[in-house]
Design a protein around this motif. Structure first.
Motif, PDB file in Angstrom:
ATOM      1  N   CYS A  61     149.095   4.900  63.650  1.00  0.00           N
ATOM      2  CA  CYS A  61     147.662   5.215  63.728  1.00  0.00           C
ATOM      3  C   CYS A  61     147.117   5.469  62.336  1.00  0.00           C
ATOM      4  CB  CYS A  61     147.433   6.439  64.600  1.00  0.00           C
ATOM      5  SG  CYS A  61     145.717   6.952  64.577  1.00  0.00           S
ATOM      6  N   CYS A 109     145.117   9.225  61.906  1.00  0.00           N
ATOM      7  CA  CYS A 109     145.800  10.516  61.730  1.00  0.00           C
ATOM      8  C   CYS A 109     147.142  10.362  61.034  1.00  0.00           C
ATOM      9  CB  CYS A 109     145.993  11.200  63.079  1.00  0.00           C
ATOM     10  SG  CYS A 109     147.163  10.325  64.140  1.00  0.00           S
ATOM     11  N   CYS A 156     143.772  13.523  67.850  1.00  0.00           N
ATOM     12  CA  CYS A 156     143.313  12.210  67.380  1.00  0.00           C
ATOM     13  C   CYS A 156     143.106  11.302  68.592  1.00  0.00           C
ATOM     14  CB  CYS A 156     144.344  11.616  66.446  1.00  0.00           C
ATOM     15  SG  CYS A 156     143.884   9.992  65.847  1.00  0.00           S
ATOM     16  N   CYS A 163     144.224   8.484  69.093  1.00  0.00           N
ATOM     17  CA  CYS A 163     145.455   7.802  69.524  1.00  0.00           C
ATOM     18  C   CYS A 163     146.212   8.664  70.533  1.00  0.00           C
ATOM     19  CB  CYS A 163     146.344   7.467  68.331  1.00  0.00           C
ATOM     20  SG  CYS A 163     147.058   8.894  67.506  1.00  0.00           S
TER      21      CYS A 163
HETATM   22 ZN    ZN Z   1     145.916   9.010  65.491  1.00  0.00          ZN
END
Ligand code: ZN
Length: 326
Positions: free
Chosen positions: A99, A102, A113, A115
């Motif tokens: 990701c 983050c 986050c 994700c």
């Molecule tokens: Zn993330």
């Protein structure tokens, strides 16, 4: 129950990241083992970097600093050439976070986050069985032939009307990022309102969007729990926060919830805030516009009327036809 899902997901998320990092370390070790020259250069670069840092702190002679920099640059170039001759990109040496937002921390500015939220939402869907529903109810399985071509009291036949609504829905999902509209699906039960919102949900979830799908009553339950449960645990507030944060909120069956002052206020707060933040919504309901004003506060009705695009579903209940055909 929801807390349990949260912690379970958090643990699984961390384990997965850990595994990825270990996997990278292992690959790197193998790479160095088979190419000792590469390891030698990397070690040399590490040492020089440290020396440069120390020399900078000691504010040494600028010529000396420049010499370190030059030497590092040469080594970097050597390493880059060596990697290229081995057929690798330079990025192979660095852990590549899954990701970019983050860097696989799962948290950004003290908040989960996107994700991590995605994994969490998927987990919620697994639990709620929605995933199975979306596999059955999506644009590929939507059937226009259930709708009659015969004109009733309306200027369009139900079939023509559904073609129009279906087209708008497909376009809505396809252009979601640039869309500013909110959709209001209304009409009698059994005309495909929920089915069509499932289609849009599936399309957007597949595209990686955060979509929350709740009936109005379940949604109010989430808000109620979040407000009245003495729970200081921020993590337990997650489902509540999703209502505000998600890319698309689908409120199904608006009008079937028990209407109290609390419900009226909270629905207003939620819808109003999402409108202000330009976060999109789809409402599906049996309530025509005139009933909307009778049922909810004037301010809620006017926010909906002013900010949603209205699609009327009419015709005969298609559930009977479906039962015959299937
Ligand atoms: Zn993330």
């Amino acid at each position: 129950m929801k807390d349990a899902i949260y912690y379970e997901t958090l643990q699984a998320y961390n384990e997965k990241i850990q595994q990825r990092k270990q996997h990278h370390q292992q690959q790197l070790a193998e790479l160095y083992q088979s190419h000792p020259q590469l390891e030698k250069i990397s070690d040399g670069l590490g040492r020089l970097g440290l020396q440069l840092a120390m020399a900078s702190v000691a504010s040494d002679d600028p010529k000396k600093l420049e010499a370190f920099r030059q030497e590092m640059e040469t080594l970097r170039q050597d390493r880059s050439d060596l990697l290229a001759s081995m057929g690798y990109e330079e990025s192979v040496l660095e852990y590549q976070p899954h990701c970019p937002i983050c860097q696989d921390e799962g948290v950004v500015d003290g908040k989960s986050c996107v994700c991590f939220q995605k994994v969490l939402i998927e987990k919620f869907y697994d639990q709620s069985n929605l995933k199975n529903i979306l596999n059955r109810e999506n644009f590929d399985t939507f059937r226009l032939d259930y709708y009659s071509r015969e004109k009733g009291p309306y200027p369009n036949s139900p079939r023509e009307q559904m073609e129009r609504i279906l087209l708008s829905s497909v376009q809505y999902a396809a252009n979601f990022n640039n869309e500013t509209k909110n959709l209001y699906f209304y009409g009698d039960p059994g005309l495909g309102k929920t089915f069509l919102s499932h289609c849009i949900a599936k399309e957007l979830l597949d595209a990686g969007k955060l979509v929350i799908y709740q009936t109005a009553s379940d949604l109010l339950d989430i808000i109620r729990k979040s407000k009245f449960q003495q729970n200081d645990d921020r993590l337990a507030q997650q489902p509540f926060q999703f209502l505000y944060q998600c890319d698309l909120l689908i409120i199904d069956d608006l009008g079937t919830e028990t209407l109290t002052e609390f419900a009226n206020n909270e629905l207003f707060n939620l819808i109003n805030r999402r409108l202000k933040e330009q976060k999109k919504m789809i409402i599906s309901t049996n309530l025509p516009l005139n009933k909307l004003e009778g049922r909810y506060s004037a301010r809620l009705a006017s926010r909906i009327i002013g900010n949603f695009q209205f699609y009327e579903f009419f015709g005969e209940d298609i559930r009977m036809k479906k039962a015959d055909i299937l």
